[in-house]
Design a protein around this motif. Structure first.
Motif, short mmCIF file in Angstrom:
data_model
loop_
_atom_site.label_atom_id
_atom_site.label_comp_id
_atom_site.label_asym_id
_atom_site.label_seq_id
_atom_site.Cartn_x
_atom_site.Cartn_y
_atom_site.Cartn_z
N THR A 170 33.89 32.79 29.61
CA THR A 170 33.33 33.53 30.74
C THR A 170 34.34 34.35 31.68
OG1 THR A 170 33.52 31.36 31.95
CG2 THR A 170 31.52 31.19 30.87
N SER A 171 33.78 34.87 32.52
CA SER A 171 34.73 35.75 33.41
C SER A 171 35.57 34.56 34.29
CB SER A 171 34.11 36.76 34.47
OG SER A 171 33.10 36.04 35.10
N ARG A 172 35.06 33.60 34.57
CA ARG A 172 35.76 32.42 35.49
C ARG A 172 36.70 31.79 34.72
NH1 ARG A 172 32.28 28.05 39.01
NH2 ARG A 172 31.99 29.95 40.17
N THR A 173 36.48 31.68 33.13
CA THR A 173 37.38 31.03 32.44
C THR A 173 38.72 32.08 32.30
OG1 THR A 173 35.92 29.52 31.35
CG2 THR A 173 37.96 30.21 30.28
N ALA A 174 38.42 33.17 31.95
CA ALA A 174 39.29 34.40 31.80
C ALA A 174 40.29 34.39 33.06
CB ALA A 174 38.69 35.70 31.71
N THR A 175 39.86 34.25 34.24
CA THR A 175 40.61 34.52 35.43
C THR A 175 41.51 33.08 35.56
OG1 THR A 175 38.90 35.86 36.44
CG2 THR A 175 40.41 34.50 37.92
N ARG A 176 40.72 32.00 35.28
CA ARG A 176 41.46 30.51 35.14
C ARG A 176 42.65 30.75 34.34
NH1 ARG A 176 37.76 27.45 34.21
NH2 ARG A 176 38.27 26.91 32.27
N LEU A 177 42.49 31.16 33.06
CA LEU A 177 43.61 31.31 32.46
C LEU A 177 44.49 32.27 32.60
CD1 LEU A 177 44.68 30.72 29.29
CD2 LEU A 177 43.15 32.29 28.62
N ALA A 178 44.21 33.41 33.01
CA ALA A 178 45.27 34.22 33.72
C ALA A 178 46.03 33.62 34.76
CB ALA A 178 44.63 35.53 34.11
N ASN A 179 45.52 33.10 35.66
CA ASN A 179 46.04 32.65 36.79
C ASN A 179 47.04 31.32 36.43
OD1 ASN A 179 44.75 34.36 38.50
ND2 ASN A 179 43.26 32.56 39.08
N ALA A 180 46.70 30.54 35.43
CA ALA A 180 47.55 29.57 34.96
C ALA A 180 48.84 29.96 34.37
CB ALA A 180 46.70 28.66 33.89
N MET A 181 48.79 31.16 33.49
CA MET A 181 49.89 31.64 32.84
C MET A 181 50.83 32.37 34.10
SD MET A 181 48.36 34.08 29.66
CE MET A 181 47.53 33.11 28.36
N VAL A 182 50.18 33.00 34.98
CA VAL A 182 51.13 33.54 36.12
C VAL A 182 51.58 32.62 37.03
CG1 VAL A 182 51.10 35.17 38.38
CG2 VAL A 182 49.54 35.81 36.17
N ALA A 183 51.07 31.56 37.01
CA ALA A 183 51.77 30.33 37.95
C ALA A 183 52.72 29.75 37.11
CB ALA A 183 50.45 29.36 38.11
N ASP A 184 52.58 29.78 35.82
CA ASP A 184 53.95 28.99 35.16
C ASP A 184 55.03 30.14 35.15
OD1 ASP A 184 52.94 27.04 34.82
OD2 ASP A 184 52.50 27.01 32.76
N VAL A 185 54.90 31.46 35.05
CA VAL A 185 55.86 32.64 35.03
C VAL A 185 56.37 32.49 36.26
CG1 VAL A 185 55.92 35.07 35.32
CG2 VAL A 185 54.80 34.15 33.16
N TYR A 213 40.02 41.65 27.48
CA TYR A 213 40.26 42.47 28.92
C TYR A 213 40.37 41.84 30.12
CZ TYR A 213 40.23 47.22 31.35
OH TYR A 213 40.49 48.12 32.30
N ALA A 214 39.45 41.18 30.22
CA ALA A 214 39.09 40.28 31.46
C ALA A 214 40.38 39.35 31.80
CB ALA A 214 37.89 39.64 31.24
N VAL A 215 41.15 38.70 30.76
CA VAL A 215 42.32 38.10 30.97
C VAL A 215 43.47 39.03 31.45
CG1 VAL A 215 43.96 36.34 29.83
CG2 VAL A 215 41.67 36.23 29.39
N LEU A 216 43.40 40.11 30.58
CA LEU A 216 44.71 41.08 31.08
C LEU A 216 44.41 41.57 32.36
CD1 LEU A 216 44.89 43.23 27.78
CD2 LEU A 216 46.00 41.15 28.29
N LYS A 217 43.25 42.04 32.83
CA LYS A 217 43.00 42.30 33.96
C LYS A 217 43.36 41.56 35.10
CE LYS A 217 39.62 44.92 36.53
NZ LYS A 217 37.81 45.52 36.70
N ALA A 218 42.97 40.22 34.96
CA ALA A 218 43.44 39.28 35.84
C ALA A 218 44.74 39.04 36.10
CB ALA A 218 42.43 37.98 35.50
N ILE A 219 45.53 39.04 35.06
CA ILE A 219 46.92 38.87 34.97
C ILE A 219 47.51 40.09 35.87
CG2 ILE A 219 48.98 38.96 33.59
CD1 ILE A 219 47.64 37.39 31.57
N ARG A 220 47.13 41.45 35.54
CA ARG A 220 47.71 42.51 36.27
C ARG A 220 47.30 42.42 37.92
NH1 ARG A 220 49.48 47.02 33.54
NH2 ARG A 220 50.14 47.43 35.71
#
Length: 278
Positions: free
Chosen positions: A107-122, A147-154
């Motif tokens: 889901t789009s919510r999961t994609a954002t949550r995954l992206a946020n977890a990666m950025v938080a650890d970075v 694409y949704a994960v990439l976009k949320a990271i950026r």
């Protein structure tokens, strides 16, 4: 040969992936320097790899194996030494033979949550970027989720100025409108290891700049002399540089310096060399 002169001494950037490195493997990267300038041969290090675990696509969890945890939690000074020498340090996230990953249908919510977890650890570990390795998941193929994960990271407010790179190979489905990953990536490292600069050309067609593209070279498959020829073709093609895969697994310090010397000769001229400088 006129193109060689236009590069100057190691104006090309070179990236190294270290596969499950020791802290000393990480520290060593700052010591490989171009003799004429004293500057590091590598501009970027990618720590390979952390993982994306999960029993379902919508329950991804970041996982750090012993090697990654040892560096990030006990030897972060090794990373800081590189950064103090102007070398950026990214971390790669890789599937782990489980039902979660970069391009799983989430889901789009999961994609954002995954992206946020990666950025938080970075941010937590003071790293300079994220490298995408979309393989070894039991689910894959969703261009929209990828694409949704990439976009949320950026889009993350704390990711500004950082690198979002991708291991490139057999991934054309992720570079098509409306989910063209080229719109989100800052760099790409082609990892076919076949030695042909032609593998980079499609990504220019997808919209990536030559200055953001690197051709992968593996000491497992290419000799030092072959690496020089490959690096020459990359330079002649106007691309940014080369990516060296896992030299810590295949080369000791002396052999590594000789290997990098052949590459810098192609990039900056036949009189250049790389030395391990303690």
């Amino acid at each position: 040969m006129a193109m060689l002169a236009s590069f100057g001494a190691c104006a090309a950037r070179n990236v190294v992936f270290l596969n499950n490195p020791s802290p000393q493997d990480v520290k060593d990267i700052a010591h490989y320097r171009v003799k004429s300038t004293g500057k590091p041969f590598f501009s970027d290090l990618v720590l390979f790899a952390a993982n994306i675990n999960g029993s379902t696509p919508n329950t991804p969890v970041l996982y750090y194996n012993t090697e990654m945890s040892t560096i990030l939690n006990q030897n972060i000074d090794a990373v800081r030494q590189l950064q103090n020498n102007g070398i950026k340090v990214q971390i790669s996230y890789l599937g782990n033979h489980q039902n979660a990953g970069w391009s799983c249908n989430m889901t789009s919510r999961t994609a954002t949550r995954l992206a946020n977890a990666m950025v938080a650890d970075v941010i937590k570990y003071g790293l300079d970027g994220i490298s995408v390795d979309d393989e070894y998941s039991t689910c894959s193929g969703s261009a929209s989720s990828f694409y949704a994960v990439l976009k949320a990271i950026r889009a993350h407010p704390y990711f500004g100025g950082k690198t979002l790179s991708k291991a490139l190979w057999s991934d054309s489905q992720y570079f098509r409108s409306p989910y063209n990953a080229a719109n989100q990536l800052t760099e790409g490292y082609e990892m076919t290891y076949a030695g042909s600069v032609g593998y980079l050309a499609p990504y220019v067609g997808y919209g990536m700049a030559k200055s953001s593209l690197f051709l992968g070279i593996s000491p497992e498959f290419s000799s030092a002399s072959q690496a020089r020829s490959i690096a020459q073709s990359v330079a002649n093609g106007g691309y940014q540089g080369v990516m060296i895969w896992a030299p810590n697994a295949f080369l000791d310090r002396t052999a590594a310096a000789q290997y990098y010397t052949e590459i810098v000769k192609a990039q900056a001229g036949a009189t250049e060399s790389v030395e391990y400088m303690p």
